[in-house]
Scaffold this active site. Sequence first.
Site, short mmCIF file in Angstrom:
data_model
loop_
_atom_site.label_atom_id
_atom_site.label_comp_id
_atom_site.label_asym_id
_atom_site.label_seq_id
_atom_site.Cartn_x
_atom_site.Cartn_y
_atom_site.Cartn_z
CG ASP A 1 -2.16 0.80 1.04
OD1 ASP A 1 -2.53 1.05 -0.12
OD2 ASP A 1 -2.77 1.19 2.04
CG ASP B 1 -8.72 0.52 3.57
OD1 ASP B 1 -7.53 0.15 3.55
OD2 ASP B 1 -9.12 1.52 2.95
#
Length: 529
Positions: free
Chosen positions: A351, A428
């Site tokens: 990420d 997420d």
Amino acid sequence: MRHRLYARLHGLVILIFQVSADLGVLRVTNYVTPALSSDYCLVYNSKWTHLPQTSNNATSYVLKNIIYTGLCKNSDVPAGGIKDEAVAVMRGNCTFVEKGRIAQAAGAGAMLIASEDGLVPPSGNQTDYDNITIPVVMIKSRDILDVEKTLGKNVRVQLFSPPVSVFDYSILIIFLIAMFTVSVGGYWSGVPDEDAGGRSLSDSGNSEKKQSDKNVSFTVFTVLIFVAVCCVMLVLLYFFYKYLVYVVIAIFCLASALALYNCLSALVTKITVGRCRFTFRTKVIEVRLLFLATFCIALAVIWAVFRNEERWVWILQNILGIAFCINFIKTLKMPNFKLCVLLLILLLIYDVFFVFITPFFTKNGQSIMIEVAAGPSSDEKTGGDILEVPADTPAPQEKLPVVIRVPRLMNSAQTQCTVMFSLLGFGDMIVPGLLIAYCRRFDVRIDSRIYFISCTLAYAVGMVIAFTVLILTKMGQPALLYLVPFTIITSTVIAWRRGEIKMFWKGSSYEMMNPLESSVNESDKDVVE
């Protein structure tokens, strides 16, 4: 437009663009019947026109609609004059400056330039605008026509530009959706173990043979393959977005329909009535489950057909997305904490790398993550200094269906001019959700609730911190940067304080080692005796 917000799959990446155009609100009120009022979008250039932030501070003008003319010469001014009025004229035939000079010379209080082709901020030489003191804004021509149709001709207008609020109540809804998804997915993951008496964390035990076909356990190899596939897919989307986006859409339709069926069928089968069955090729099929499958497929098809309809289709995308994430969390099982840590840290690195490091390698200085998230839209990707609000619904711009979307709820110029969303990526929820699911199954194993509750609360704290940093810094924040440390550290501390760190770390491997150690100890005891 001062701010545009977008988010991405594995991180709450919010992108803020600065452009010289500003959005405002045109409030139109019938002064005979004040209850008749409506707001419309306007675009202006803040370098030349300054608008108040609230309607209370905005001057009210009677609207003079002369869009049949371009107001390019003095003879275009109507016989009755336009003194202290807001005059609406059609765009074209001459420059913004020429229109503004004529309107100001005739005593107009403000000028609204109606456009059929889209809204761009008034532009021109700065010195030419220095002598123009009245507000000059762009509006949609169809909005002027709508004013006459719905509010009549006896109307007054106010021009103002509310400040952009970073916080929006849609963020709270996003937070509740995320908490619901990881909590339900994590809890559901431990139900088979609980039904089996909590004897195993893996799917290999005799007590879970019925579940082994439905659940998939990670190994070190599959974790590495999973992360590698994420990296390769993101790079391929970067270079071949306009082709692969349809592949992702097709996969999402199939996977989300199946996930929704799996989630709802578990509830439907609990109902003791309506169990009509029929046999088809030696298979017994329940009618209600057949109808349920049709319903789930229909939802996915409706979303696919209307996926670019911004006003309402986000509801369907959220329903399908939540079901997809819950089904993913409950189906893919981590056998031990070691693999949870490996997966979460690798995806955190993934990420951060694709958000913060890749801008140093791309030609336009944008991260690969943001490029793929925003799609091939020139304004969103380049941060250009010209904003255009289309006169009508623009051509559909395909977006990856990998986010939860909730429209921004607080009224602003941005929400008036276009549909703005608060977004949260599926990753997420899924990535930390796999750890929460492991904690739930470990709790079942040791007859406790502490790990599941603590890890879920840590996830909530991480989300709150991510949102808080975002609001305070107004800079993009990869959510995993906060969620991964909070969930991992909390779980580790709980296991260490309870003296269960070895069992928690090895998971099902510890279970398989224990019987072997016990048999060795028994043999040694017999030898001593």
